[in-house]
Design an enzyme around this catalytic site. Structure first.
Site, short mmCIF file in Angstrom:
data_model
loop_
_atom_site.label_atom_id
_atom_site.label_comp_id
_atom_site.label_asym_id
_atom_site.label_seq_id
_atom_site.Cartn_x
_atom_site.Cartn_y
_atom_site.Cartn_z
N HIS A 97 27.45 41.78 11.35
CA HIS A 97 28.44 41.92 12.42
C HIS A 97 27.85 41.37 13.72
O HIS A 97 26.65 41.51 13.97
CB HIS A 97 28.83 43.39 12.58
CG HIS A 97 30.01 43.57 13.48
ND1 HIS A 97 29.90 43.52 14.85
CD2 HIS A 97 31.33 43.74 13.22
CE1 HIS A 97 31.10 43.68 15.39
NE2 HIS A 97 31.99 43.81 14.41
N GLU A 167 35.35 36.55 12.34
CA GLU A 167 35.57 37.33 13.56
C GLU A 167 35.04 36.55 14.76
O GLU A 167 33.82 36.60 15.03
CB GLU A 167 34.80 38.65 13.50
CG GLU A 167 35.26 39.61 12.45
CD GLU A 167 34.91 41.04 12.85
OE1 GLU A 167 35.82 41.85 12.98
OE2 GLU A 167 33.72 41.34 13.07
P1 PGA Z 1 38.19 45.14 17.20
O1 PGA Z 1 36.81 45.06 16.40
O2 PGA Z 1 39.29 45.22 16.18
O3 PGA Z 1 38.09 46.36 18.04
O4 PGA Z 1 38.28 43.88 18.00
C1 PGA Z 1 36.69 44.34 15.21
C2 PGA Z 1 35.27 44.34 14.74
O5 PGA Z 1 34.35 44.30 15.58
O6 PGA Z 1 35.00 44.38 13.53
#
Ligand code: PGA
Length: 249
Positions: A97, A167
């Site tokens: 992440h 992401e």
């Molecule tokens: P968020 O986070 O939906 O609050 O943007 C997603 C993540 O960091 O996995």
């Protein structure tokens, strides 16, 4: 045939222990009353994983960790190993992440070690990749994402199941998301990369970053998006349930 989605909740270091346990119970109750065809995975803080496993013991919901150490046991103060998460009953692990990469200096080499270890277990990895705002603005978004995939080795490691979550770093927790075309383009580049290497036919590619009740239907309708990794919105029961419902339409 309906394309079943995967919805992963990443709770990060939220909420408090007692609120977390209440939230798990309340989500369990709602999901038990629903007909859900998606795969639902909740990744709570490690200290309540055991509670989560008990609460969801008769449920379709699976539990995952938010990270893991690549060694099985050893002198790693404060860490928890992939084997410990496997032994306790976790079926999934989020790896790489952007908050781990930024706050704990995790690079692709370390992420490769983690994926390699997980490969010796039954845990299904959810590898996070994504570009920074500067990379996006310089037209280097897809190069950054493909490099992370390549260097982490997820494309070459043989898993029964593996998941990638695209992401964009600038979209996480910001309320901003890429356009449909931007998401579609990165997802198709990821798929192109995976199709040319290894045995990646069944790999799922999720979108994550500011997914909420307003944008989720649109995101789910984008070609190549197999589901969502949800942070903030997964901590609000009503919102999380709505997100699950959106995948059923
Ligand atoms: P968020 O986070 O939906 O609050 O943007 C997603 C993540 O960091 O996995």
């Amino acid at each position: 045939m309906k394309n079943h989605k995967i919805i992963v909740a990443n709770w990060k270091m939220n909420p408090s222990i007692f609120q977390g346990i209440e939230l798990l119970k309340s989500i369990n109750q709602s999901i038990n009353e629903m007909k859900v065809s998606s795969k639902i995975v909740i990744c709570p803080p490690s200290l309540i994983i055991r509670d989560a496993l008990i609460i969801f013991s008769n449920s379709i919901v699976s539990i995952g960790s938010q990270d893991c150490h690549h060694a099985e046991i050893g002198p790693y103060t404060g860490d928890l190993s992939y084997k410990m998460f496997e032994d306790i009953g976790c079926e999934y692990a989020i790896i790489g992440h952007s908050e781990r990469r930024a706050n704990h200096f995790e690079d692709n080499k370390l992420i490769f070690e983690k994926l390699n270890s997980i490969n010796r277990s039954k845990i299904i990895p959810i590898l996070c990749v994504g570009e920074s705002f500067v990379e996006r603005k310089s037209g280097l978004a897809s190069e950054a994402v493909i490099r992370q995939i390549d260097e982490s080795g997820i494309n070459k490691l043989e898993f029964d199941q593996k998941i990638i979550a695209y992401e964009p770093i600038w979209a996480i927790g910001s309320g901003k998301i890429p356009t449909r075309d931007e998401i579609m383009s990165i997802h198709s580049k990821i798929r192109e990369k995976l199709d040319t290497e290894g045995n990646n036919k069944d790999i799922k590619v999720l979108y994550g970053g500011s997914v909420n009740t307003e944008n989720v239907s649109d995101i789910f309708s984008i070609n190549g998006v197999d589901g969502a990794l949800v942070g903030g919105a997964s901590l609000k029961k009503a919102d999380f349930i709505k997100i699950i419902e959106s995948a059923e339409i």
